[in-house]
Design a protein around this motif. Structure first.
Motif, mmCIF file in Angstrom:
data_model
loop_
_atom_site.group_PDB
_atom_site.id
_atom_site.type_symbol
_atom_site.label_atom_id
_atom_site.label_comp_id
_atom_site.label_asym_id
_atom_site.label_seq_id
_atom_site.Cartn_x
_atom_site.Cartn_y
_atom_site.Cartn_z
ATOM 1 N N ASN A 87 -1.211 4.810 -8.544
ATOM 2 C CA ASN A 87 0.230 5.133 -8.443
ATOM 3 C C ASN A 87 1.060 3.877 -8.193
ATOM 4 O OD1 ASN A 87 -0.181 7.797 -8.868
ATOM 5 N ND2 ASN A 87 0.156 8.477 -6.758
ATOM 6 N N TYR A 88 0.504 2.974 -7.375
ATOM 7 C CA TYR A 88 1.226 1.732 -7.084
ATOM 8 C C TYR A 88 1.390 0.900 -8.361
ATOM 9 C CZ TYR A 88 2.254 -2.856 -5.092
ATOM 10 O OH TYR A 88 2.837 -4.068 -4.805
ATOM 11 N N HIS A 128 0.857 -1.188 0.000
ATOM 12 C CA HIS A 128 0.000 0.000 0.000
ATOM 13 C C HIS A 128 0.886 1.229 0.000
ATOM 14 C CE1 HIS A 128 -3.473 -2.544 0.851
ATOM 15 N NE2 HIS A 128 -2.696 -3.169 1.733
ATOM 16 N N PRO A 187 0.613 8.782 -1.029
ATOM 17 C CA PRO A 187 1.070 9.606 -2.158
ATOM 18 C C PRO A 187 2.562 9.917 -2.002
ATOM 19 C CG PRO A 187 -0.988 10.446 -1.268
ATOM 20 C CD PRO A 187 -0.544 9.375 -0.331
ATOM 21 N N GLN A 232 -6.470 -0.695 -4.465
ATOM 22 C CA GLN A 232 -5.093 -0.214 -4.672
ATOM 23 C C GLN A 232 -5.106 1.164 -5.336
ATOM 24 O OE1 GLN A 232 -2.395 -1.827 -3.761
ATOM 25 N NE2 GLN A 232 -2.989 -3.958 -3.468
ATOM 26 N N SER A 233 -4.017 1.916 -5.068
ATOM 27 C CA SER A 233 -3.820 3.210 -5.745
ATOM 28 C C SER A 233 -3.225 2.945 -7.127
ATOM 29 C CB SER A 233 -2.866 4.082 -4.927
ATOM 30 O OG SER A 233 -2.351 5.119 -5.719
#
Length: 1494
Positions: A337-338, A159, A162, A334-335
């Motif tokens: 970005n990940y 996880h 930002p 999930q983001s």
């Protein structure tokens, strides 16, 4: 759990603690280092400081890209830490560590460390350092490792919050550290030091001469002057590509190599290591391995670092696949970005993998090139020093094999050696990933992997035996081929070409059997290894099922990707072991060769000519060619030769005359005694040694051209008239071994070579045997007693007329000096010398009696008018011919043409010719079908596992695991069987094709006319039957197969990826177009470079073969250094195109890899961006699994296509020699002569004209005459008048350009060559013996009984010599017959014709190298044995033709006279009369004894 996770769980401040420790250690080391330096500077302060300061002021420094990059990266990291520190003070950054002291301490210490580093880099410029200091490089490496380790949490964390500024700062530091670590590996600062003067700024020449050469050479090398960025991207080669794309490259277009890669640098470095190792370790095979290790270790260590990084980063992709599948499965939690960070992790790993892979592969090839240059130069240098014994045990063909094949195998191993370090890392990384996803199932994978690898051990041992057998068989074939090519003229004259062709075929069959065993085993090994990933996966999955490990789709895909990655070490292992075995065999062979005995260095003491009045002195000398023999070759030798003396050496054949000269040269093993020589020496061997090149080059022999001295030398050696006849004067090019020169011309050229050297001691081995009477007299008077009158001369001679003028005569018998003294003194002793003189006098008496009787019978008649008319006519013809030769002189007739090379694309007909050779190409589609089935079954098995496995541990599989694994096992087994079928078919097809190509080429070469061998250096032919044939035997089929296999693999990969996300095709199509463009841009340049590389290899072998043949002469003239320098130049000429071929390949691979990364990154971003539910995460994972290998496959496709095209040049070159224009048929059924033809032996020449090539002037002009059957015909004329050419025309070695030759009413131009040559007998001018036994040399076709052989040997005076040997008829004959004297070799040739009993016998200077007594005996034997047969005799000894029935006098290729000796002697102005007068006058002049001439 990963290392990073462990660190984070156990201590959130672990990163800070490690970082502070490392910074403090660096600062402590720096302070100690700085203090030590300052202390040393204070201690050494003195007067030199002022000079150093002045010197530094006069030097300016030019910054390089490397230096600027190091400064920029150091300052940027320092600035980053300062900025982070500022944000920490303002509380704008939230650290992960809860200890503010640790956080601030870390940033302060890092900022301080990088400030020091930045200042240190600035000081590098001030201190003018050419390399980065070791402390700086170590720090950069440690920083990179630390930065890489602690940045890994971006990718592995489940996880993500930002990203903050601190995270971006860490990423920036990682990128900068990556650049710095690459600079630390390279080591060079790249600074250019320039010396300022008043007028110009010049590069600084450091005190070392080597450094000066280095800078000078480097300035012309694009690679040597390339920046770091250019070296990483290979963009330094761009200008060459640009040029090669516009036009076909020429030799001069290829840039120089860097000085570090030059043959001279490599040779010197290897020589230094060799000497050091021998001093420390002593001789033995291990010395070679240790010397090679010392030579390569630095560059190999750098390559190893790149290889290890490459192997490590390759497994990051498989490690992340499970995370990626989990991300896609749980995308709502999930983001994004990940997901993007995961994609960035994949991409970064692939880019690092590509850069490091390209660098280690290029580095390995570069290192291989350096080692090849060093080994070839040392093999060459050793060849120039080999003792006679060593030369007998290592033939030219074998040594050429060391240079062409063995060296190549050792340098190939350099490429494979990095697999040794990569293998454990690859297996460890794979097991780590499997353990993470499959738990204890990884143990099963490890055990199975090790078992598969263990299977290689017994297979490798067997393969090693096969490889050794292949090399031995190849050696035998090359030895025979080399010998046959040298003696091709003899084979054709004797009609033995078919028998020797069959001999080579038998040797090839033996080699073929060894090759088939090796390839069969290789096919079986390939089957095991291609099936290994499937076997490992089946065993692992079954184990997981049995022990209860849950197989999720993510874990299965990660495991499959890992198994796919395991293919590399498993596939690489057999290649590694095979290369290891081959290089071990080759290294042992070269090591053994380098330990062979050399000529004794202390055999001769060389003194200054002013130190003693003796030029040559031997005290109590005993010498032997075979030290183990019970009786020495020479014994009890006592000799003292004063300066300026002329010493003649005479004696019967095999008495030790040439050996005596060899003892003075130090060529023969000295058993005891002392040999002293004062001053410079020159040597003229009995068998002329002529280099390919111009006549002038052969005479100068490395000396500076001085016109006056040169003209004086040429005049004294009677060469002026020859130069007038040659098409281009003394700049006429001589063919290999002087093949387009007569024996007399070759002899006089090498005498001129010796004279021009202006030596103090001259050793001449039978210099007058190959020249006519007039020329011999001129040579003796103007050369020996004229230009050399002040010099010390020792000359061997069989011509008694040259003995009286000698100050000392040595009579040799059974290896001892039986008599020594002046001419008259020896005659009075009456103990053997008079036998030689008596034989000469008998011959002279016969001439004088015929001459006298002819004069008494002379009648005055109108014949005088006829004679005047004939003389006038002949003079007109000669004037006319002179005009013709003057015209021809304006045209340069080049005999040895530049090697023919194709230009442009390799034609499809070459590929089709290769593919259709076996069964019309039927095997090709079957092989492709087998590979396609393998690929489909493999994809199906992986797809099956991905589809049926549950996406998460909680989900249920689509069916029971035992059924899933059963289907998977069946699919995997099917794919393995397809591989087995494919490998066997490739082995069968490849070897059968190679065999057919070899057979065609061999037959084409054997059927080629002699003009082909005259104009083609042996090295070119040997290059094709050795190196190019090896490519066809072992590589070509595999390379072409891999082209098809890799294309099928990439099609399968693209299919899977497009099934996952069809949008990938949108980006793949333009990328594919770009790939094709790059490949087409690359191919023209690479193709021409490959061709050049192939062409430039032949001169190395040719020069080596020539040097081996003339090693004695080279040593005698002390020219080793010059020849070694030529060898180094030729090696560099080959290295230039070869190095740029390797660079071009990496240039292409680098760009193709980047393009494939672009496709892969696009597909990853696409999968991350697509909404959840659009695609099955398991199938998406399968797409990523295949996508991981896309860059490798894409590069492999182009690599294999280009590699196959480069190798196809060998096929092209062999095809060239399979289409050589053939000479006339061996048998013409329509014109087959009768079995008893020729029964009369009459020979009629009608308007015969002969020229050696279309662009050459006629050598014989309008020859019209008849040789009656059963008569003895003598053919005389000055050297170069066309005597030997007439004989060649009779045997159709040279076809008439006009006119005919009729033997017993049969036009010989209409019958088969074998029918003609097998019915004629000849003793050629150059006696040739073959490696084997005396029996084989006398009777190669095994047609005669032992009794007949002994009778022939007794008749030719060799019976007693052979009976004295233990082996009798099986006595050994080494290559070229070097263990027999030249005279004995001619006697063996006489034995051949005595056995053959032809009705027409040709003697071409048959007794030139035997003494007068033996000559007399031989003439009587020939008269008795051939009394009713036609005998055509070419001779310089007039007495051998004076008793002929007819004499043909040739002059400038025309008939000057043709009549009986008596009739010709009646005319005082006849050419023959003049020859007789010259001979008798010479004998009277030198003998000075009227009683002998009465």
């Amino acid at each position: 759990m990963g290392l990073t996770q462990w660190l984070q769980l156990n201590s959130p401040c672990m990163k800070e603690h490690i970082s502070i420790t490392m910074q403090l250690a660096f600062l402590a080391f720096f302070v100690i280092h700085f203090a030590w330096k300052r202390l040393g500077a204070v201690r050494n302060r003195g007067v030199h400081d002022t000079e150093e300061d002045l010197k530094k002021q006069s030097i300016t420094v030019k910054q390089s890209f490397s230096y600027k990059l190091s400064l920029l990266c150091s300052v940027s990291i320092f600035g980053t830490h300062c900025f982070v520190l500022l944000l920490l003070l303002q509380n704008s950054v939230v650290p992960r560590c809860d200890s503010s002291v640790s956080v601030f301490s870390t940033e302060i210490s890092q900022a301080l460390s990088w400030l020091i580093v930045s200042l240190y880099v600035i000081k590098i410029k001030e201190r003018r350092l050419l390399e980065f200091p070791w402390m700086l490089r170590s720090w950069w490496l440690c920083s990179f490792i630390l930065s890489l380790t602690f940045t890994a949490h971006f990718i592995t964390a489940k996880h993500h919050k930002p990203l903050g500024f601190k995270d971006y700062a860490d990423l920036t530091s990682l990128v900068a550290s990556l650049f710095l670590v690459s600079l630390s590996i390279r080591g060079n600062t790249g600074l250019h030091l320039l010396e300022s003067t008043e007028e110009v700024t010049e590069p600084l020449l450091l005190c070392s001469e080597t450094e000066q050469i280095k800078k000078k050479t480097s300035s012309f090398s694009p690679y040597g002057n390339a920046t770091l960025f250019q070296r990483i991207t290979f963009s330094w080669i761009n200008p060459l590509f640009s040029l090669g794309y516009k036009k076909p490259l020429e030799k001069d277009d290829v840039p120089n190599i860097d000085v570090k890669d030059s043959a001279q640098t490599c040779s010197q470095a290897f020589d230094k290591n060799l000497k050091t190792t021998i001093e420390q370790e002593g001789p033995g095979r291990a010395f070679f391995y240790k010397s090679v290790l010392r030579f390569v270790w630095k560059k190999a260590a750098i390559n190893a670092v790149f290889a290890v990084v490459n192997a490590s980063t390759a497994y990051i992709g498989p490690y992340l696949i499970n995370d990626f599948v989990v991300f896609l499965t749980e995308k709502q939690d999930q983001s994004l970005n990940y997901g993007y960070l995961l994609a960035l992790g994949f991409l970064s790993a692939k880019i690092v993998e590509t850069v490091t892979q390209r660098q280690w592969i290029f580095g390995a090839r570069q290192l291989g090139m350096r080692l090849r240059a060093a080994l070839i130069s040392h093999i060459y240098q050793k060849g120039l020093l080999l003792s006679s014994q060593s030369r007998q045990s290592h033939t030219s063909g074998e040594i050429i094999n060391y240079m062409s094949v063995d060296v190549q195998r050792i340098t190939d191993f350099i490429w494979y050696v990095n697999n040794i370090w990569m293998l454990p890392i690859q297996i460890s990384a794979a097991i780590f990933i499997l353990q993470k996803h499959l738990g204890l199932g990884a143990v099963a994978a490890l055990v199975t992997t090790l078992m598969v690898m263990a299977c290689n051990y017994p297979l490798t041992r067997i393969q090693r035996t096969y490889q050794s057998d292949i090399m031995n068989a190849k050696d035998e074939r090359m030895k025979a081929t080399s010998e046959i090519l040298k003696n091709m003229k003899i084979l054709k004259l004797q009609a033995w070409d078919n028998q020797f062709l069959n001999k080579v075929k038998r040797l090839r069959k033996k080699e073929y059997d060894c090759l088939w065993k090796s390839l069969r085993l290789q096919a079986f090994t390939t089957f095991i290894l291609w099936g290994a990933p499937a076997l490992i996966s089946v065993v692992t999955f079954v184990t997981c099922m049995l022990i209860g490990v849950k197989l999720t789709s993510g874990a299965v895909l990660s495991a499959l990707a890992t198994f796919q990655m395991l293919q590399s070490p498993i596939f690489g292992l057999p290649d590694l072991l095979s290369a290891l075995v081959q290089s071990k065999v080759s290294a042992d062979r070269i090591a053994s060769y380098l330990q062979q005995s050399e000529t004794q260095k202390d055999a001769v003491e060389y003194l200054s000519k002013d130190d003693t009045e003796l030029s040559v002195e031997i005290e109590n000398g005993a010498f032997s060619w075979e030290p183990e023999a019970s009786r020495p070759t020479l014994d009890e030798i006592e000799l003292r030769v004063k300066t300026g003396m002329k010493v003649a050496i005479c004696g019967a054949v095999g008495s030790g005359k040439s050996s005596l000269l060899s003892s003075i040269l130090g060529e023969i093993q000295k058993l005891r005694g002392t040999v002293r020589v004062s001053g410079k020496q020159a040597y003229v061997p009995q068998s002329p040694w002529i280099l390919t090149g111009t006549i002038r080059d052969n005479i100068l022999f490395g000396s500076i051209y001085e016109s006056e001295k040169y003209e004086r030398t040429v005049k004294a050696c009677a060469l002026i008239k020859d130069f007038e006849l040659f098409s281009n004067g003394d700049m006429t090019e001589i063919g290999e071994r002087g093949i387009n020169m007569s024996g007399g011309q070759k002899q006089r050229i090498q005498i001129a070579r010796a004279v021009y050297q202006d030596a103090d001691v001259y050793l001449l081995d039978d210099p007058f045997s190959a020249v006519d009477a007039h020329t011999g007299r001129q040579l003796f008077e103007e050369c020996l007693m004229g230009i050399l009158k002040e010099k010390t001369v020792l000359y061997v001679t069989h011509q008694v007329e040259f003995l009286p003028a000698a100050d000392l005569i040595l009579v040799m018998q059974n290896g001892r000096v039986m008599q020594a003294g002046e001419f008259q003194e020896l005659l009075k002793q009456n103990i053997g010398f008079e036998v030689l003189v008596g034989a000469h006098n008998e011959a002279l008496d016969s001439i004088l009696s015929i001459e006298k009787s002819s004069r008494n019978l002379k009648e005055e008649s109108n014949d005088d008018d006829d004679t005047s008319a004939i003389a006038e006519s002949l003079q007109t013809q000669r004037d006319s011919e002179h005009n013709i030769s003057t015209e021809n002189k304006k045209k340069e007739a080049k005999l040895v043409q530049d090697e023919e090379t194709e230009k442009g694309v390799i034609g499809k007909e070459v590929y089709l010719a290769y593919l259709r050779t076996v069964k019309g190409g039927l095997l090709v589609p079957i092989i492709i079908l087998a590979q396609s089935c393998f690929q489909m079954l493999q994809i199906a098995s992986n797809y099956w596992m991905a589809w049926t496995a549950p996406p998460t541990a909680e989900s249920k599989p689509k069916m029971s695991m035992d059924k899933i694994l059963l289907v998977y096992t069946l699919l995997a087994a099917g794919s393995s069987l397809c591989v087995l079928a494919r490998t066997i078919l490739v082995a069968i097809g490849g070897l059968s094709t190679a065999e057919k190509f070899f057979s065609r080429m061999l037959c084409s070469i054997f059927r080629a006319p002699m003009s082909f061998f005259d104009s083609t250096p042996t090295g070119r032919i040997l290059n094709r039957v050795s190196t190019d044939q090896s490519v066809l035997d072992l590589e070509m089929a595999i390379k072409l197969g891999w082209c098809a296999f890799s294309i099928i693999q990439i099609v399968g990969t693209i299919f899977v990826m497009s099934q996952v996300a069809w949008q990938v095709c949108v980006i793949f199509i333009p990328v594919a177009v770009a790939c094709v463009f790059y490949q087409r841009y690359y191919t023209p340049t690479a193709r021409e470079l490959s061709r050049m590389s192939g062409v430039e290899r032949a001169p190395i072998l040719h020069h080596f073969a020539e040097s081996l043949a003339g090693a004695t002469t080279i040593r005698a003239f002390d020219q080793r250094d010059r020849f070694i320098s030529s060898n180094l130049t030729l090696i560099d000429n080959h290295s230039r195109p070869w190095f740029h071929v390797a660079s071009a390949m990496e240039w292409l691979s680098f760009r193709l890899n980047l393009l494939s990364h672009f496709v892969f990154a696009f597909s990853l971003v696409l999968l991350v961006t697509l909404p959840e539910g659009v695609i099955n995460p398991s199938i998406a994972g399968l797409g990523v699994t295949y996508g991981l290998s896309l860059n490798v496959l894409q590069a492999t496709v182009i690599w294999n296509i280009c590699n196959a095209e480069n190798k196809m040049i060998s096929v092209e070159r062999i095809l060239q020699y399979s289409k050589i224009p053939s000479e006339a048929p061996l048998v013409v059924d329509a014109h087959k002569p009768l079995d008893n033809w020729p029964n009369v032996g009459s020979i009629v020449f009608r308007d015969l004209q002969v020229r050696y090539a279309e662009h050459f002037p006629a050598v014989l002009k309008n020859i019209t005459c008849e040789f009656p059957g059963g008569k003895k015909i003598g053919v005389v004329g000055r050297t170069g008048s066309g005597k030997s050419t007439l004989i060649q025309a009779l045997f159709r070695i040279v076809e008439p350009s006009q006119g005919t030759i009729v033997i017993d009413n049969v036009d010989i131009t209409k019958i088969g060559l074998h029918d003609l040559r097998s019915r004629l007998g000849i003793i050629p001018q150059d006696p040739a013996l073959f490696d084997g036994t005396v029996r084989v040399n006398l009777d190669p076709l095994a047609q005669y009984t032992d009794q007949e052989l002994w009778e022939a040997l007794d008749k030719c005076q060799l019976g007693d010599v052979l009976r004295a040997k233990e082996e009798k008829l099986n006595a050994t004959v080494v290559e070229n017959g070097d263990n027999w004297s030249v005279g004995q070799r001619q006697l063996v040739c006489l034995g051949r014709v005595l056995l053959k009993k032809s009705n027409i016998l040709v003697l071409d200077e048959a007794t030139a190298s035997v003494d007068s007594a033996t000559d007399g005996v031989i003439q009587k034997i020939i008269t008795q044995e051939f009394k009713d047969r036609t005998v055509v005799t070419i001779a310089h000894r007039i007495h051998t033709v004076i008793e002929s029935d007819l004499v043909l006098v040739l002059s400038d290729g025309r008939i000057a006279e043709f009549d009986s000796p008596a009739k010709l002697l009646e005319r005082e102005d006849s050419f023959f009369s003049k020859l007789i007068k010259e001979y008798s006058m010479r004998s009277k002049h030198f003998t000075g004894s009227n009683n002998l001439l009465s």
